[in-house]
Design a protein around this motif. Structure first.
Motif, mmCIF file in Angstrom:
data_model
loop_
_atom_site.group_PDB
_atom_site.id
_atom_site.type_symbol
_atom_site.label_atom_id
_atom_site.label_comp_id
_atom_site.label_asym_id
_atom_site.label_seq_id
_atom_site.Cartn_x
_atom_site.Cartn_y
_atom_site.Cartn_z
ATOM 1 N N HIS A 1 0.864 -1.112 -0.072
ATOM 2 C CA HIS A 1 -0.003 0.129 -0.075
ATOM 3 C C HIS A 1 0.924 1.244 0.049
ATOM 4 C CE1 HIS A 1 -3.522 -2.374 0.572
ATOM 5 N NE2 HIS A 1 -2.944 -3.081 1.472
ATOM 6 N N ARG A 2 1.077 1.611 -1.252
ATOM 7 C CA ARG A 2 2.418 2.832 -1.267
ATOM 8 C C ARG A 2 1.578 4.068 -1.014
ATOM 9 N NH1 ARG A 2 6.641 3.470 -1.340
ATOM 10 N NH2 ARG A 2 7.148 4.522 -3.228
ATOM 11 N N ARG A 3 2.553 5.151 -0.470
ATOM 12 C CA ARG A 3 2.118 6.314 -0.567
ATOM 13 C C ARG A 3 3.602 7.219 -0.932
ATOM 14 N NH1 ARG A 3 4.338 9.451 3.531
ATOM 15 N NH2 ARG A 3 5.479 8.545 5.061
ATOM 16 N N HIS A 4 3.196 8.377 -1.272
ATOM 17 C CA HIS A 4 4.424 9.256 -1.706
ATOM 18 C C HIS A 4 5.249 9.665 -0.483
ATOM 19 C CE1 HIS A 4 3.952 9.376 -6.038
ATOM 20 N NE2 HIS A 4 2.475 9.562 -5.890
ATOM 21 N N TYR A 5 6.438 9.398 -0.444
ATOM 22 C CA TYR A 5 7.338 9.886 0.528
ATOM 23 C C TYR A 5 8.056 11.175 0.303
ATOM 24 C CZ TYR A 5 7.046 5.464 3.090
ATOM 25 O OH TYR A 5 6.500 4.512 3.641
ATOM 26 N N LEU A 6 8.242 12.380 1.101
ATOM 27 C CA LEU A 6 8.693 13.523 0.640
ATOM 28 C C LEU A 6 9.993 13.733 1.041
ATOM 29 C CD1 LEU A 6 5.318 15.391 1.386
ATOM 30 C CD2 LEU A 6 6.176 14.339 -0.824
ATOM 31 N N TYR A 7 10.489 14.888 0.848
ATOM 32 C CA TYR A 7 12.210 15.258 1.395
ATOM 33 C C TYR A 7 12.179 15.322 2.861
ATOM 34 C CZ TYR A 7 12.780 16.174 -3.624
ATOM 35 O OH TYR A 7 12.894 16.284 -4.835
ATOM 36 N N GLY B 1 20.528 10.998 -1.059
ATOM 37 C CA GLY B 1 19.625 11.368 -0.119
ATOM 38 C C GLY B 1 18.987 10.073 0.756
ATOM 39 N N TRP B 2 18.692 9.099 -0.008
ATOM 40 C CA TRP B 2 18.151 7.564 0.567
ATOM 41 C C TRP B 2 18.195 6.655 -0.003
ATOM 42 C CZ3 TRP B 2 14.880 12.045 0.039
ATOM 43 C CH2 TRP B 2 14.012 11.731 -0.650
ATOM 44 N N VAL B 3 17.977 5.628 0.360
ATOM 45 C CA VAL B 3 17.623 4.318 -0.222
ATOM 46 C C VAL B 3 16.251 4.443 -0.725
ATOM 47 C CG1 VAL B 3 17.415 1.609 -0.401
ATOM 48 C CG2 VAL B 3 19.682 2.871 0.549
ATOM 49 N N SER B 4 15.635 4.372 -1.889
ATOM 50 C CA SER B 4 14.101 4.224 -2.215
ATOM 51 C C SER B 4 13.467 3.387 -0.979
ATOM 52 C CB SER B 4 13.999 3.540 -3.559
ATOM 53 O OG SER B 4 12.642 3.494 -3.783
ATOM 54 N N HIS B 5 12.357 4.179 -0.644
ATOM 55 C CA HIS B 5 11.370 3.529 0.347
ATOM 56 C C HIS B 5 10.691 2.635 -0.404
ATOM 57 C CE1 HIS B 5 11.928 7.643 2.001
ATOM 58 N NE2 HIS B 5 11.794 6.959 3.188
ATOM 59 N N LEU B 6 10.530 2.588 -1.759
ATOM 60 C CA LEU B 6 9.659 1.374 -2.067
ATOM 61 C C LEU B 6 10.769 0.130 -2.155
ATOM 62 C CD1 LEU B 6 7.547 -0.009 -4.247
ATOM 63 C CD2 LEU B 6 9.075 0.708 -6.109
ATOM 64 N N ILE B 7 12.033 0.203 -2.247
ATOM 65 C CA ILE B 7 12.804 -1.081 -2.042
ATOM 66 C C ILE B 7 12.885 -1.351 -0.560
ATOM 67 C CG2 ILE B 7 15.293 -1.442 -1.908
ATOM 68 C CD1 ILE B 7 15.924 0.121 -4.265
ATOM 69 N N GLN B 8 12.673 -0.340 0.384
ATOM 70 C CA GLN B 8 12.833 -0.710 1.829
ATOM 71 C C GLN B 8 11.562 -1.268 2.172
ATOM 72 O OE1 GLN B 8 13.703 2.722 4.618
ATOM 73 N NE2 GLN B 8 14.669 3.510 2.867
ATOM 74 N N GLU B 9 10.311 -0.718 1.477
ATOM 75 C CA GLU B 9 8.923 -1.510 1.701
ATOM 76 C C GLU B 9 8.951 -3.120 1.300
ATOM 77 O OE1 GLU B 9 5.883 0.842 0.300
ATOM 78 O OE2 GLU B 9 5.899 2.457 1.905
ATOM 79 N N LEU B 10 9.645 -3.274 0.159
ATOM 80 C CA LEU B 10 9.755 -4.343 -0.358
ATOM 81 C C LEU B 10 10.437 -5.436 0.605
ATOM 82 C CD1 LEU B 10 10.131 -4.258 -4.029
ATOM 83 C CD2 LEU B 10 8.710 -5.553 -3.256
ATOM 84 N N THR B 11 11.694 -4.930 1.045
ATOM 85 C CA THR B 11 12.303 -5.914 1.856
ATOM 86 C C THR B 11 11.618 -5.912 3.026
ATOM 87 O OG1 THR B 11 14.415 -4.570 1.361
ATOM 88 C CG2 THR B 11 14.629 -5.808 3.285
ATOM 89 N N VAL B 12 10.951 -5.035 3.699
ATOM 90 C CA VAL B 12 10.278 -5.497 4.915
ATOM 91 C C VAL B 12 9.121 -6.642 4.652
ATOM 92 C CG1 VAL B 12 8.532 -4.420 6.650
ATOM 93 C CG2 VAL B 12 10.487 -3.194 6.018
ATOM 94 N N GLN B 13 8.334 -6.174 3.518
ATOM 95 C CA GLN B 13 7.192 -7.127 3.544
ATOM 96 C C GLN B 13 7.933 -8.544 2.918
ATOM 97 O OE1 GLN B 13 4.139 -6.542 3.483
ATOM 98 N NE2 GLN B 13 3.466 -8.771 3.022
ATOM 99 N N LEU B 14 8.901 -8.539 2.257
ATOM 100 C CA LEU B 14 9.552 -10.032 2.172
ATOM 101 C C LEU B 14 9.781 -10.600 3.463
ATOM 102 C CD1 LEU B 14 11.464 -8.954 -0.889
ATOM 103 C CD2 LEU B 14 9.769 -10.898 -0.842
ATOM 104 N N TRP B 15 10.442 -9.976 4.319
ATOM 105 C CA TRP B 15 10.866 -10.525 5.581
ATOM 106 C C TRP B 15 9.828 -10.990 6.539
ATOM 107 C CZ3 TRP B 15 15.242 -12.780 6.933
ATOM 108 C CH2 TRP B 15 16.454 -12.504 6.079
#
Length: 445
Positions: free
Chosen positions: A116-122, A316-330
């Motif tokens: 359930h994606r949302r837009h992350y801001l600076y 800036g950061w590692v993409s939050h999409l990749i972070q969310e994928l990692t959390v969901q997978l684990w």
């Protein structure tokens, strides 16, 4: 002098530009020798000092490499965009790439569809709180708090960021020999000098490490398990010995590169102890897929702050999409099941191939991980003859500093029947190439 490059500007910068262009265009390939300093100086009517200065710049950039008594050559992986990889011809099986078996990798599109994606801001946090909690657990048994954790786009990105926090060009870094070519190439590209420490099945040899650290070494990089290419895995006894050696050098930056993490079939043993400067890098590439560019970094507070601070003014950061994928997978039970199955399969395939080689009188090593290390008298003829027989194996030269020749075989997706066939071919090729080597040694003697 026939050369694959033309120097149009008669100065050191012109030589650098000409060689870099030749590498990028594929006229100079990895491993190709460049003219000696005196030969090039004579051919283009410049002083040897000017050519030597250009070669030094290219070595500092990681484009060229050289060692005492050998010619200067193009690095195995020069940091320049060159020609794309040539696909293997039909009928040649790839046991060279070092890839995990895709059968044990999760389907990223399927998992992404459930997010359930949302837009992350600076102004949002750069690391998801859920991932921080996961990292505290995953970096165990190294004790880290949430403030000591940062992220990188894979193990090599993490290593580059950690080293950049302290080192300067010309600094020496202790590494395993043979060691992962990606580490060696990165060090050279950053202007650092890799200093090899011999290893065995349990990792770096403590006495050799102690002897190396007499030199002005700025950092030490250690692979705790699934060492590439030898498959070493540090056990409790060796870990204690190495920790004792490192404790005598408290100012040394020690980095553990746990690149295989969840896919490794050996326990993690740390050598960090209690020291002021350290980092543990744990990549997800072997367990969740090479394209999931994320690695967790646990470090002392100063190192973590420097790494994250430098990242904030860059990517800036590692993409939050990749972070969310990692959390969901684990979070998914299927991931844990898949990792356990992968560990069992990688261990069985590696051990089966080692046994097949041993039955044919071929010594080899591979205590953990995805690869098997096979000593050979000469790499080029062995690699070429195996290729002619339908097998693409990896030559050891890019991985070696002072260690002896070998080939590396990736066994991650090698089934037992193919392993037996490959072992037959390896034994046949080694028997065929051993006689000429012995003959040359006899003549030399």
């Amino acid at each position: 002098m026939d050369a694959p490059f033309t120097v149009t500007e008669p100065n050191a910068a012109g030589i650098v530009a000409a060689i870099e262009l030749a590498v990028a265009k594929g006229r100079l390939l990895p491993g190709d020798a460049v003219p000696s300093v005196r030969a090039l100086a004579s051919a283009i009517h410049l002083s040897p000092a000017t050519v030597a200065a250009a070669y030094k710049t290219l070595r500092n950039r990681g484009v060229l490499t050289s060692s005492a008594g050998s010619r200067t050559r193009v690095s195995p992986r020069p940091p320049l965009t060159g020609r794309s990889l040539t696909p293997l011809p039909a009928g040649v099986r790839d046991v060279a790439s070092g890839n995990p078996d895709p059968a044990f990798l999760p389907s990223l599109p399927e998992v992404a569809a459930r997010l359930h994606r949302r837009h992350y801001l600076y102004t949002d946090a750069t690391v998801l709180p859920e991932l921080l909690e996961m990292a505290v657990h995953e970096l165990h048994p190294v004790p880290v708090s949430r403030g000591q954790i940062c992220l990188a786009g894979g193990a090599m990105d993490g290593l580059e960021r950690v080293l950049s926090a302290y080192l300067k060009p010309g600094d020496q870094v202790a590494v395993e020999d043979p060691g992962y070519t990606g580490v060696l190439d990165l060090l050279r590209a950053m202007g650092f000098v890799p200093v090899g420490v011999p290893i065995d099945d349990a990792g770096m040899l403590p006495d050799a490490l102690a002897e190396t650290l007499v030199r002005p070494i700025a950092a030490c990089i250690i692979t705790p398990r699934a060492q590439n290419p030898m498959g070493s895995a540090i056990d409790a006894a060796r870990g204690a010995e190495l920790a004792e050696v490192l404790a005598a050098h408290p100012d040394l930056l020690v980095v553990e590169d746990d690149h295989a993490s969840g896919a490794a079939d050996a326990p993690y043993v740390s050598v960090l102890g209690e020291r002021p400067r350290w980092a543990l890098i744990r990549s997800m590439s072997k367990s969740l897929g090479p394209d999931l560019r994320i690695a967790m970094i646990g470090a002392d507070p100063t190192t973590a702050s420097r790494v994250e601070g430098r990242q904030q003014v860059g990517t800036g950061w590692v993409s939050h999409l990749i972070q969310e994928l990692t959390v969901q997978l684990w979070r998914e039970k299927s991931t844990a099941d898949r990792l356990r199955a992968a560990q069992r399969a990688y261990s069985q395939r590696r051990e089966t191939f080692l046994a097949a080689l041993a039955a044919r009188g071929v010594p080899a090593r591979g205590r953990s991980g995805l690869n098997v290390y096979v000593p050979v008298p000469e790499e080029v003829p062995v690699v070429r003859q195996l290729f002619d027989r339908g097998w693409a194996v990896q030559a050891g030269e890019p991985y070696r500093l002072a260690s002896r020749p070998f080939i590396r075989v990736t066994t991650a997706a090698l089934d037992p029947s193919d392993g037996a066939e490959l072992a037959d071919h390896v034994a046949a090729v080694l028997n065929a190439t051993a006689a000429p080597v012995r003959a040359r040694a006899t003549r030399a003697g």
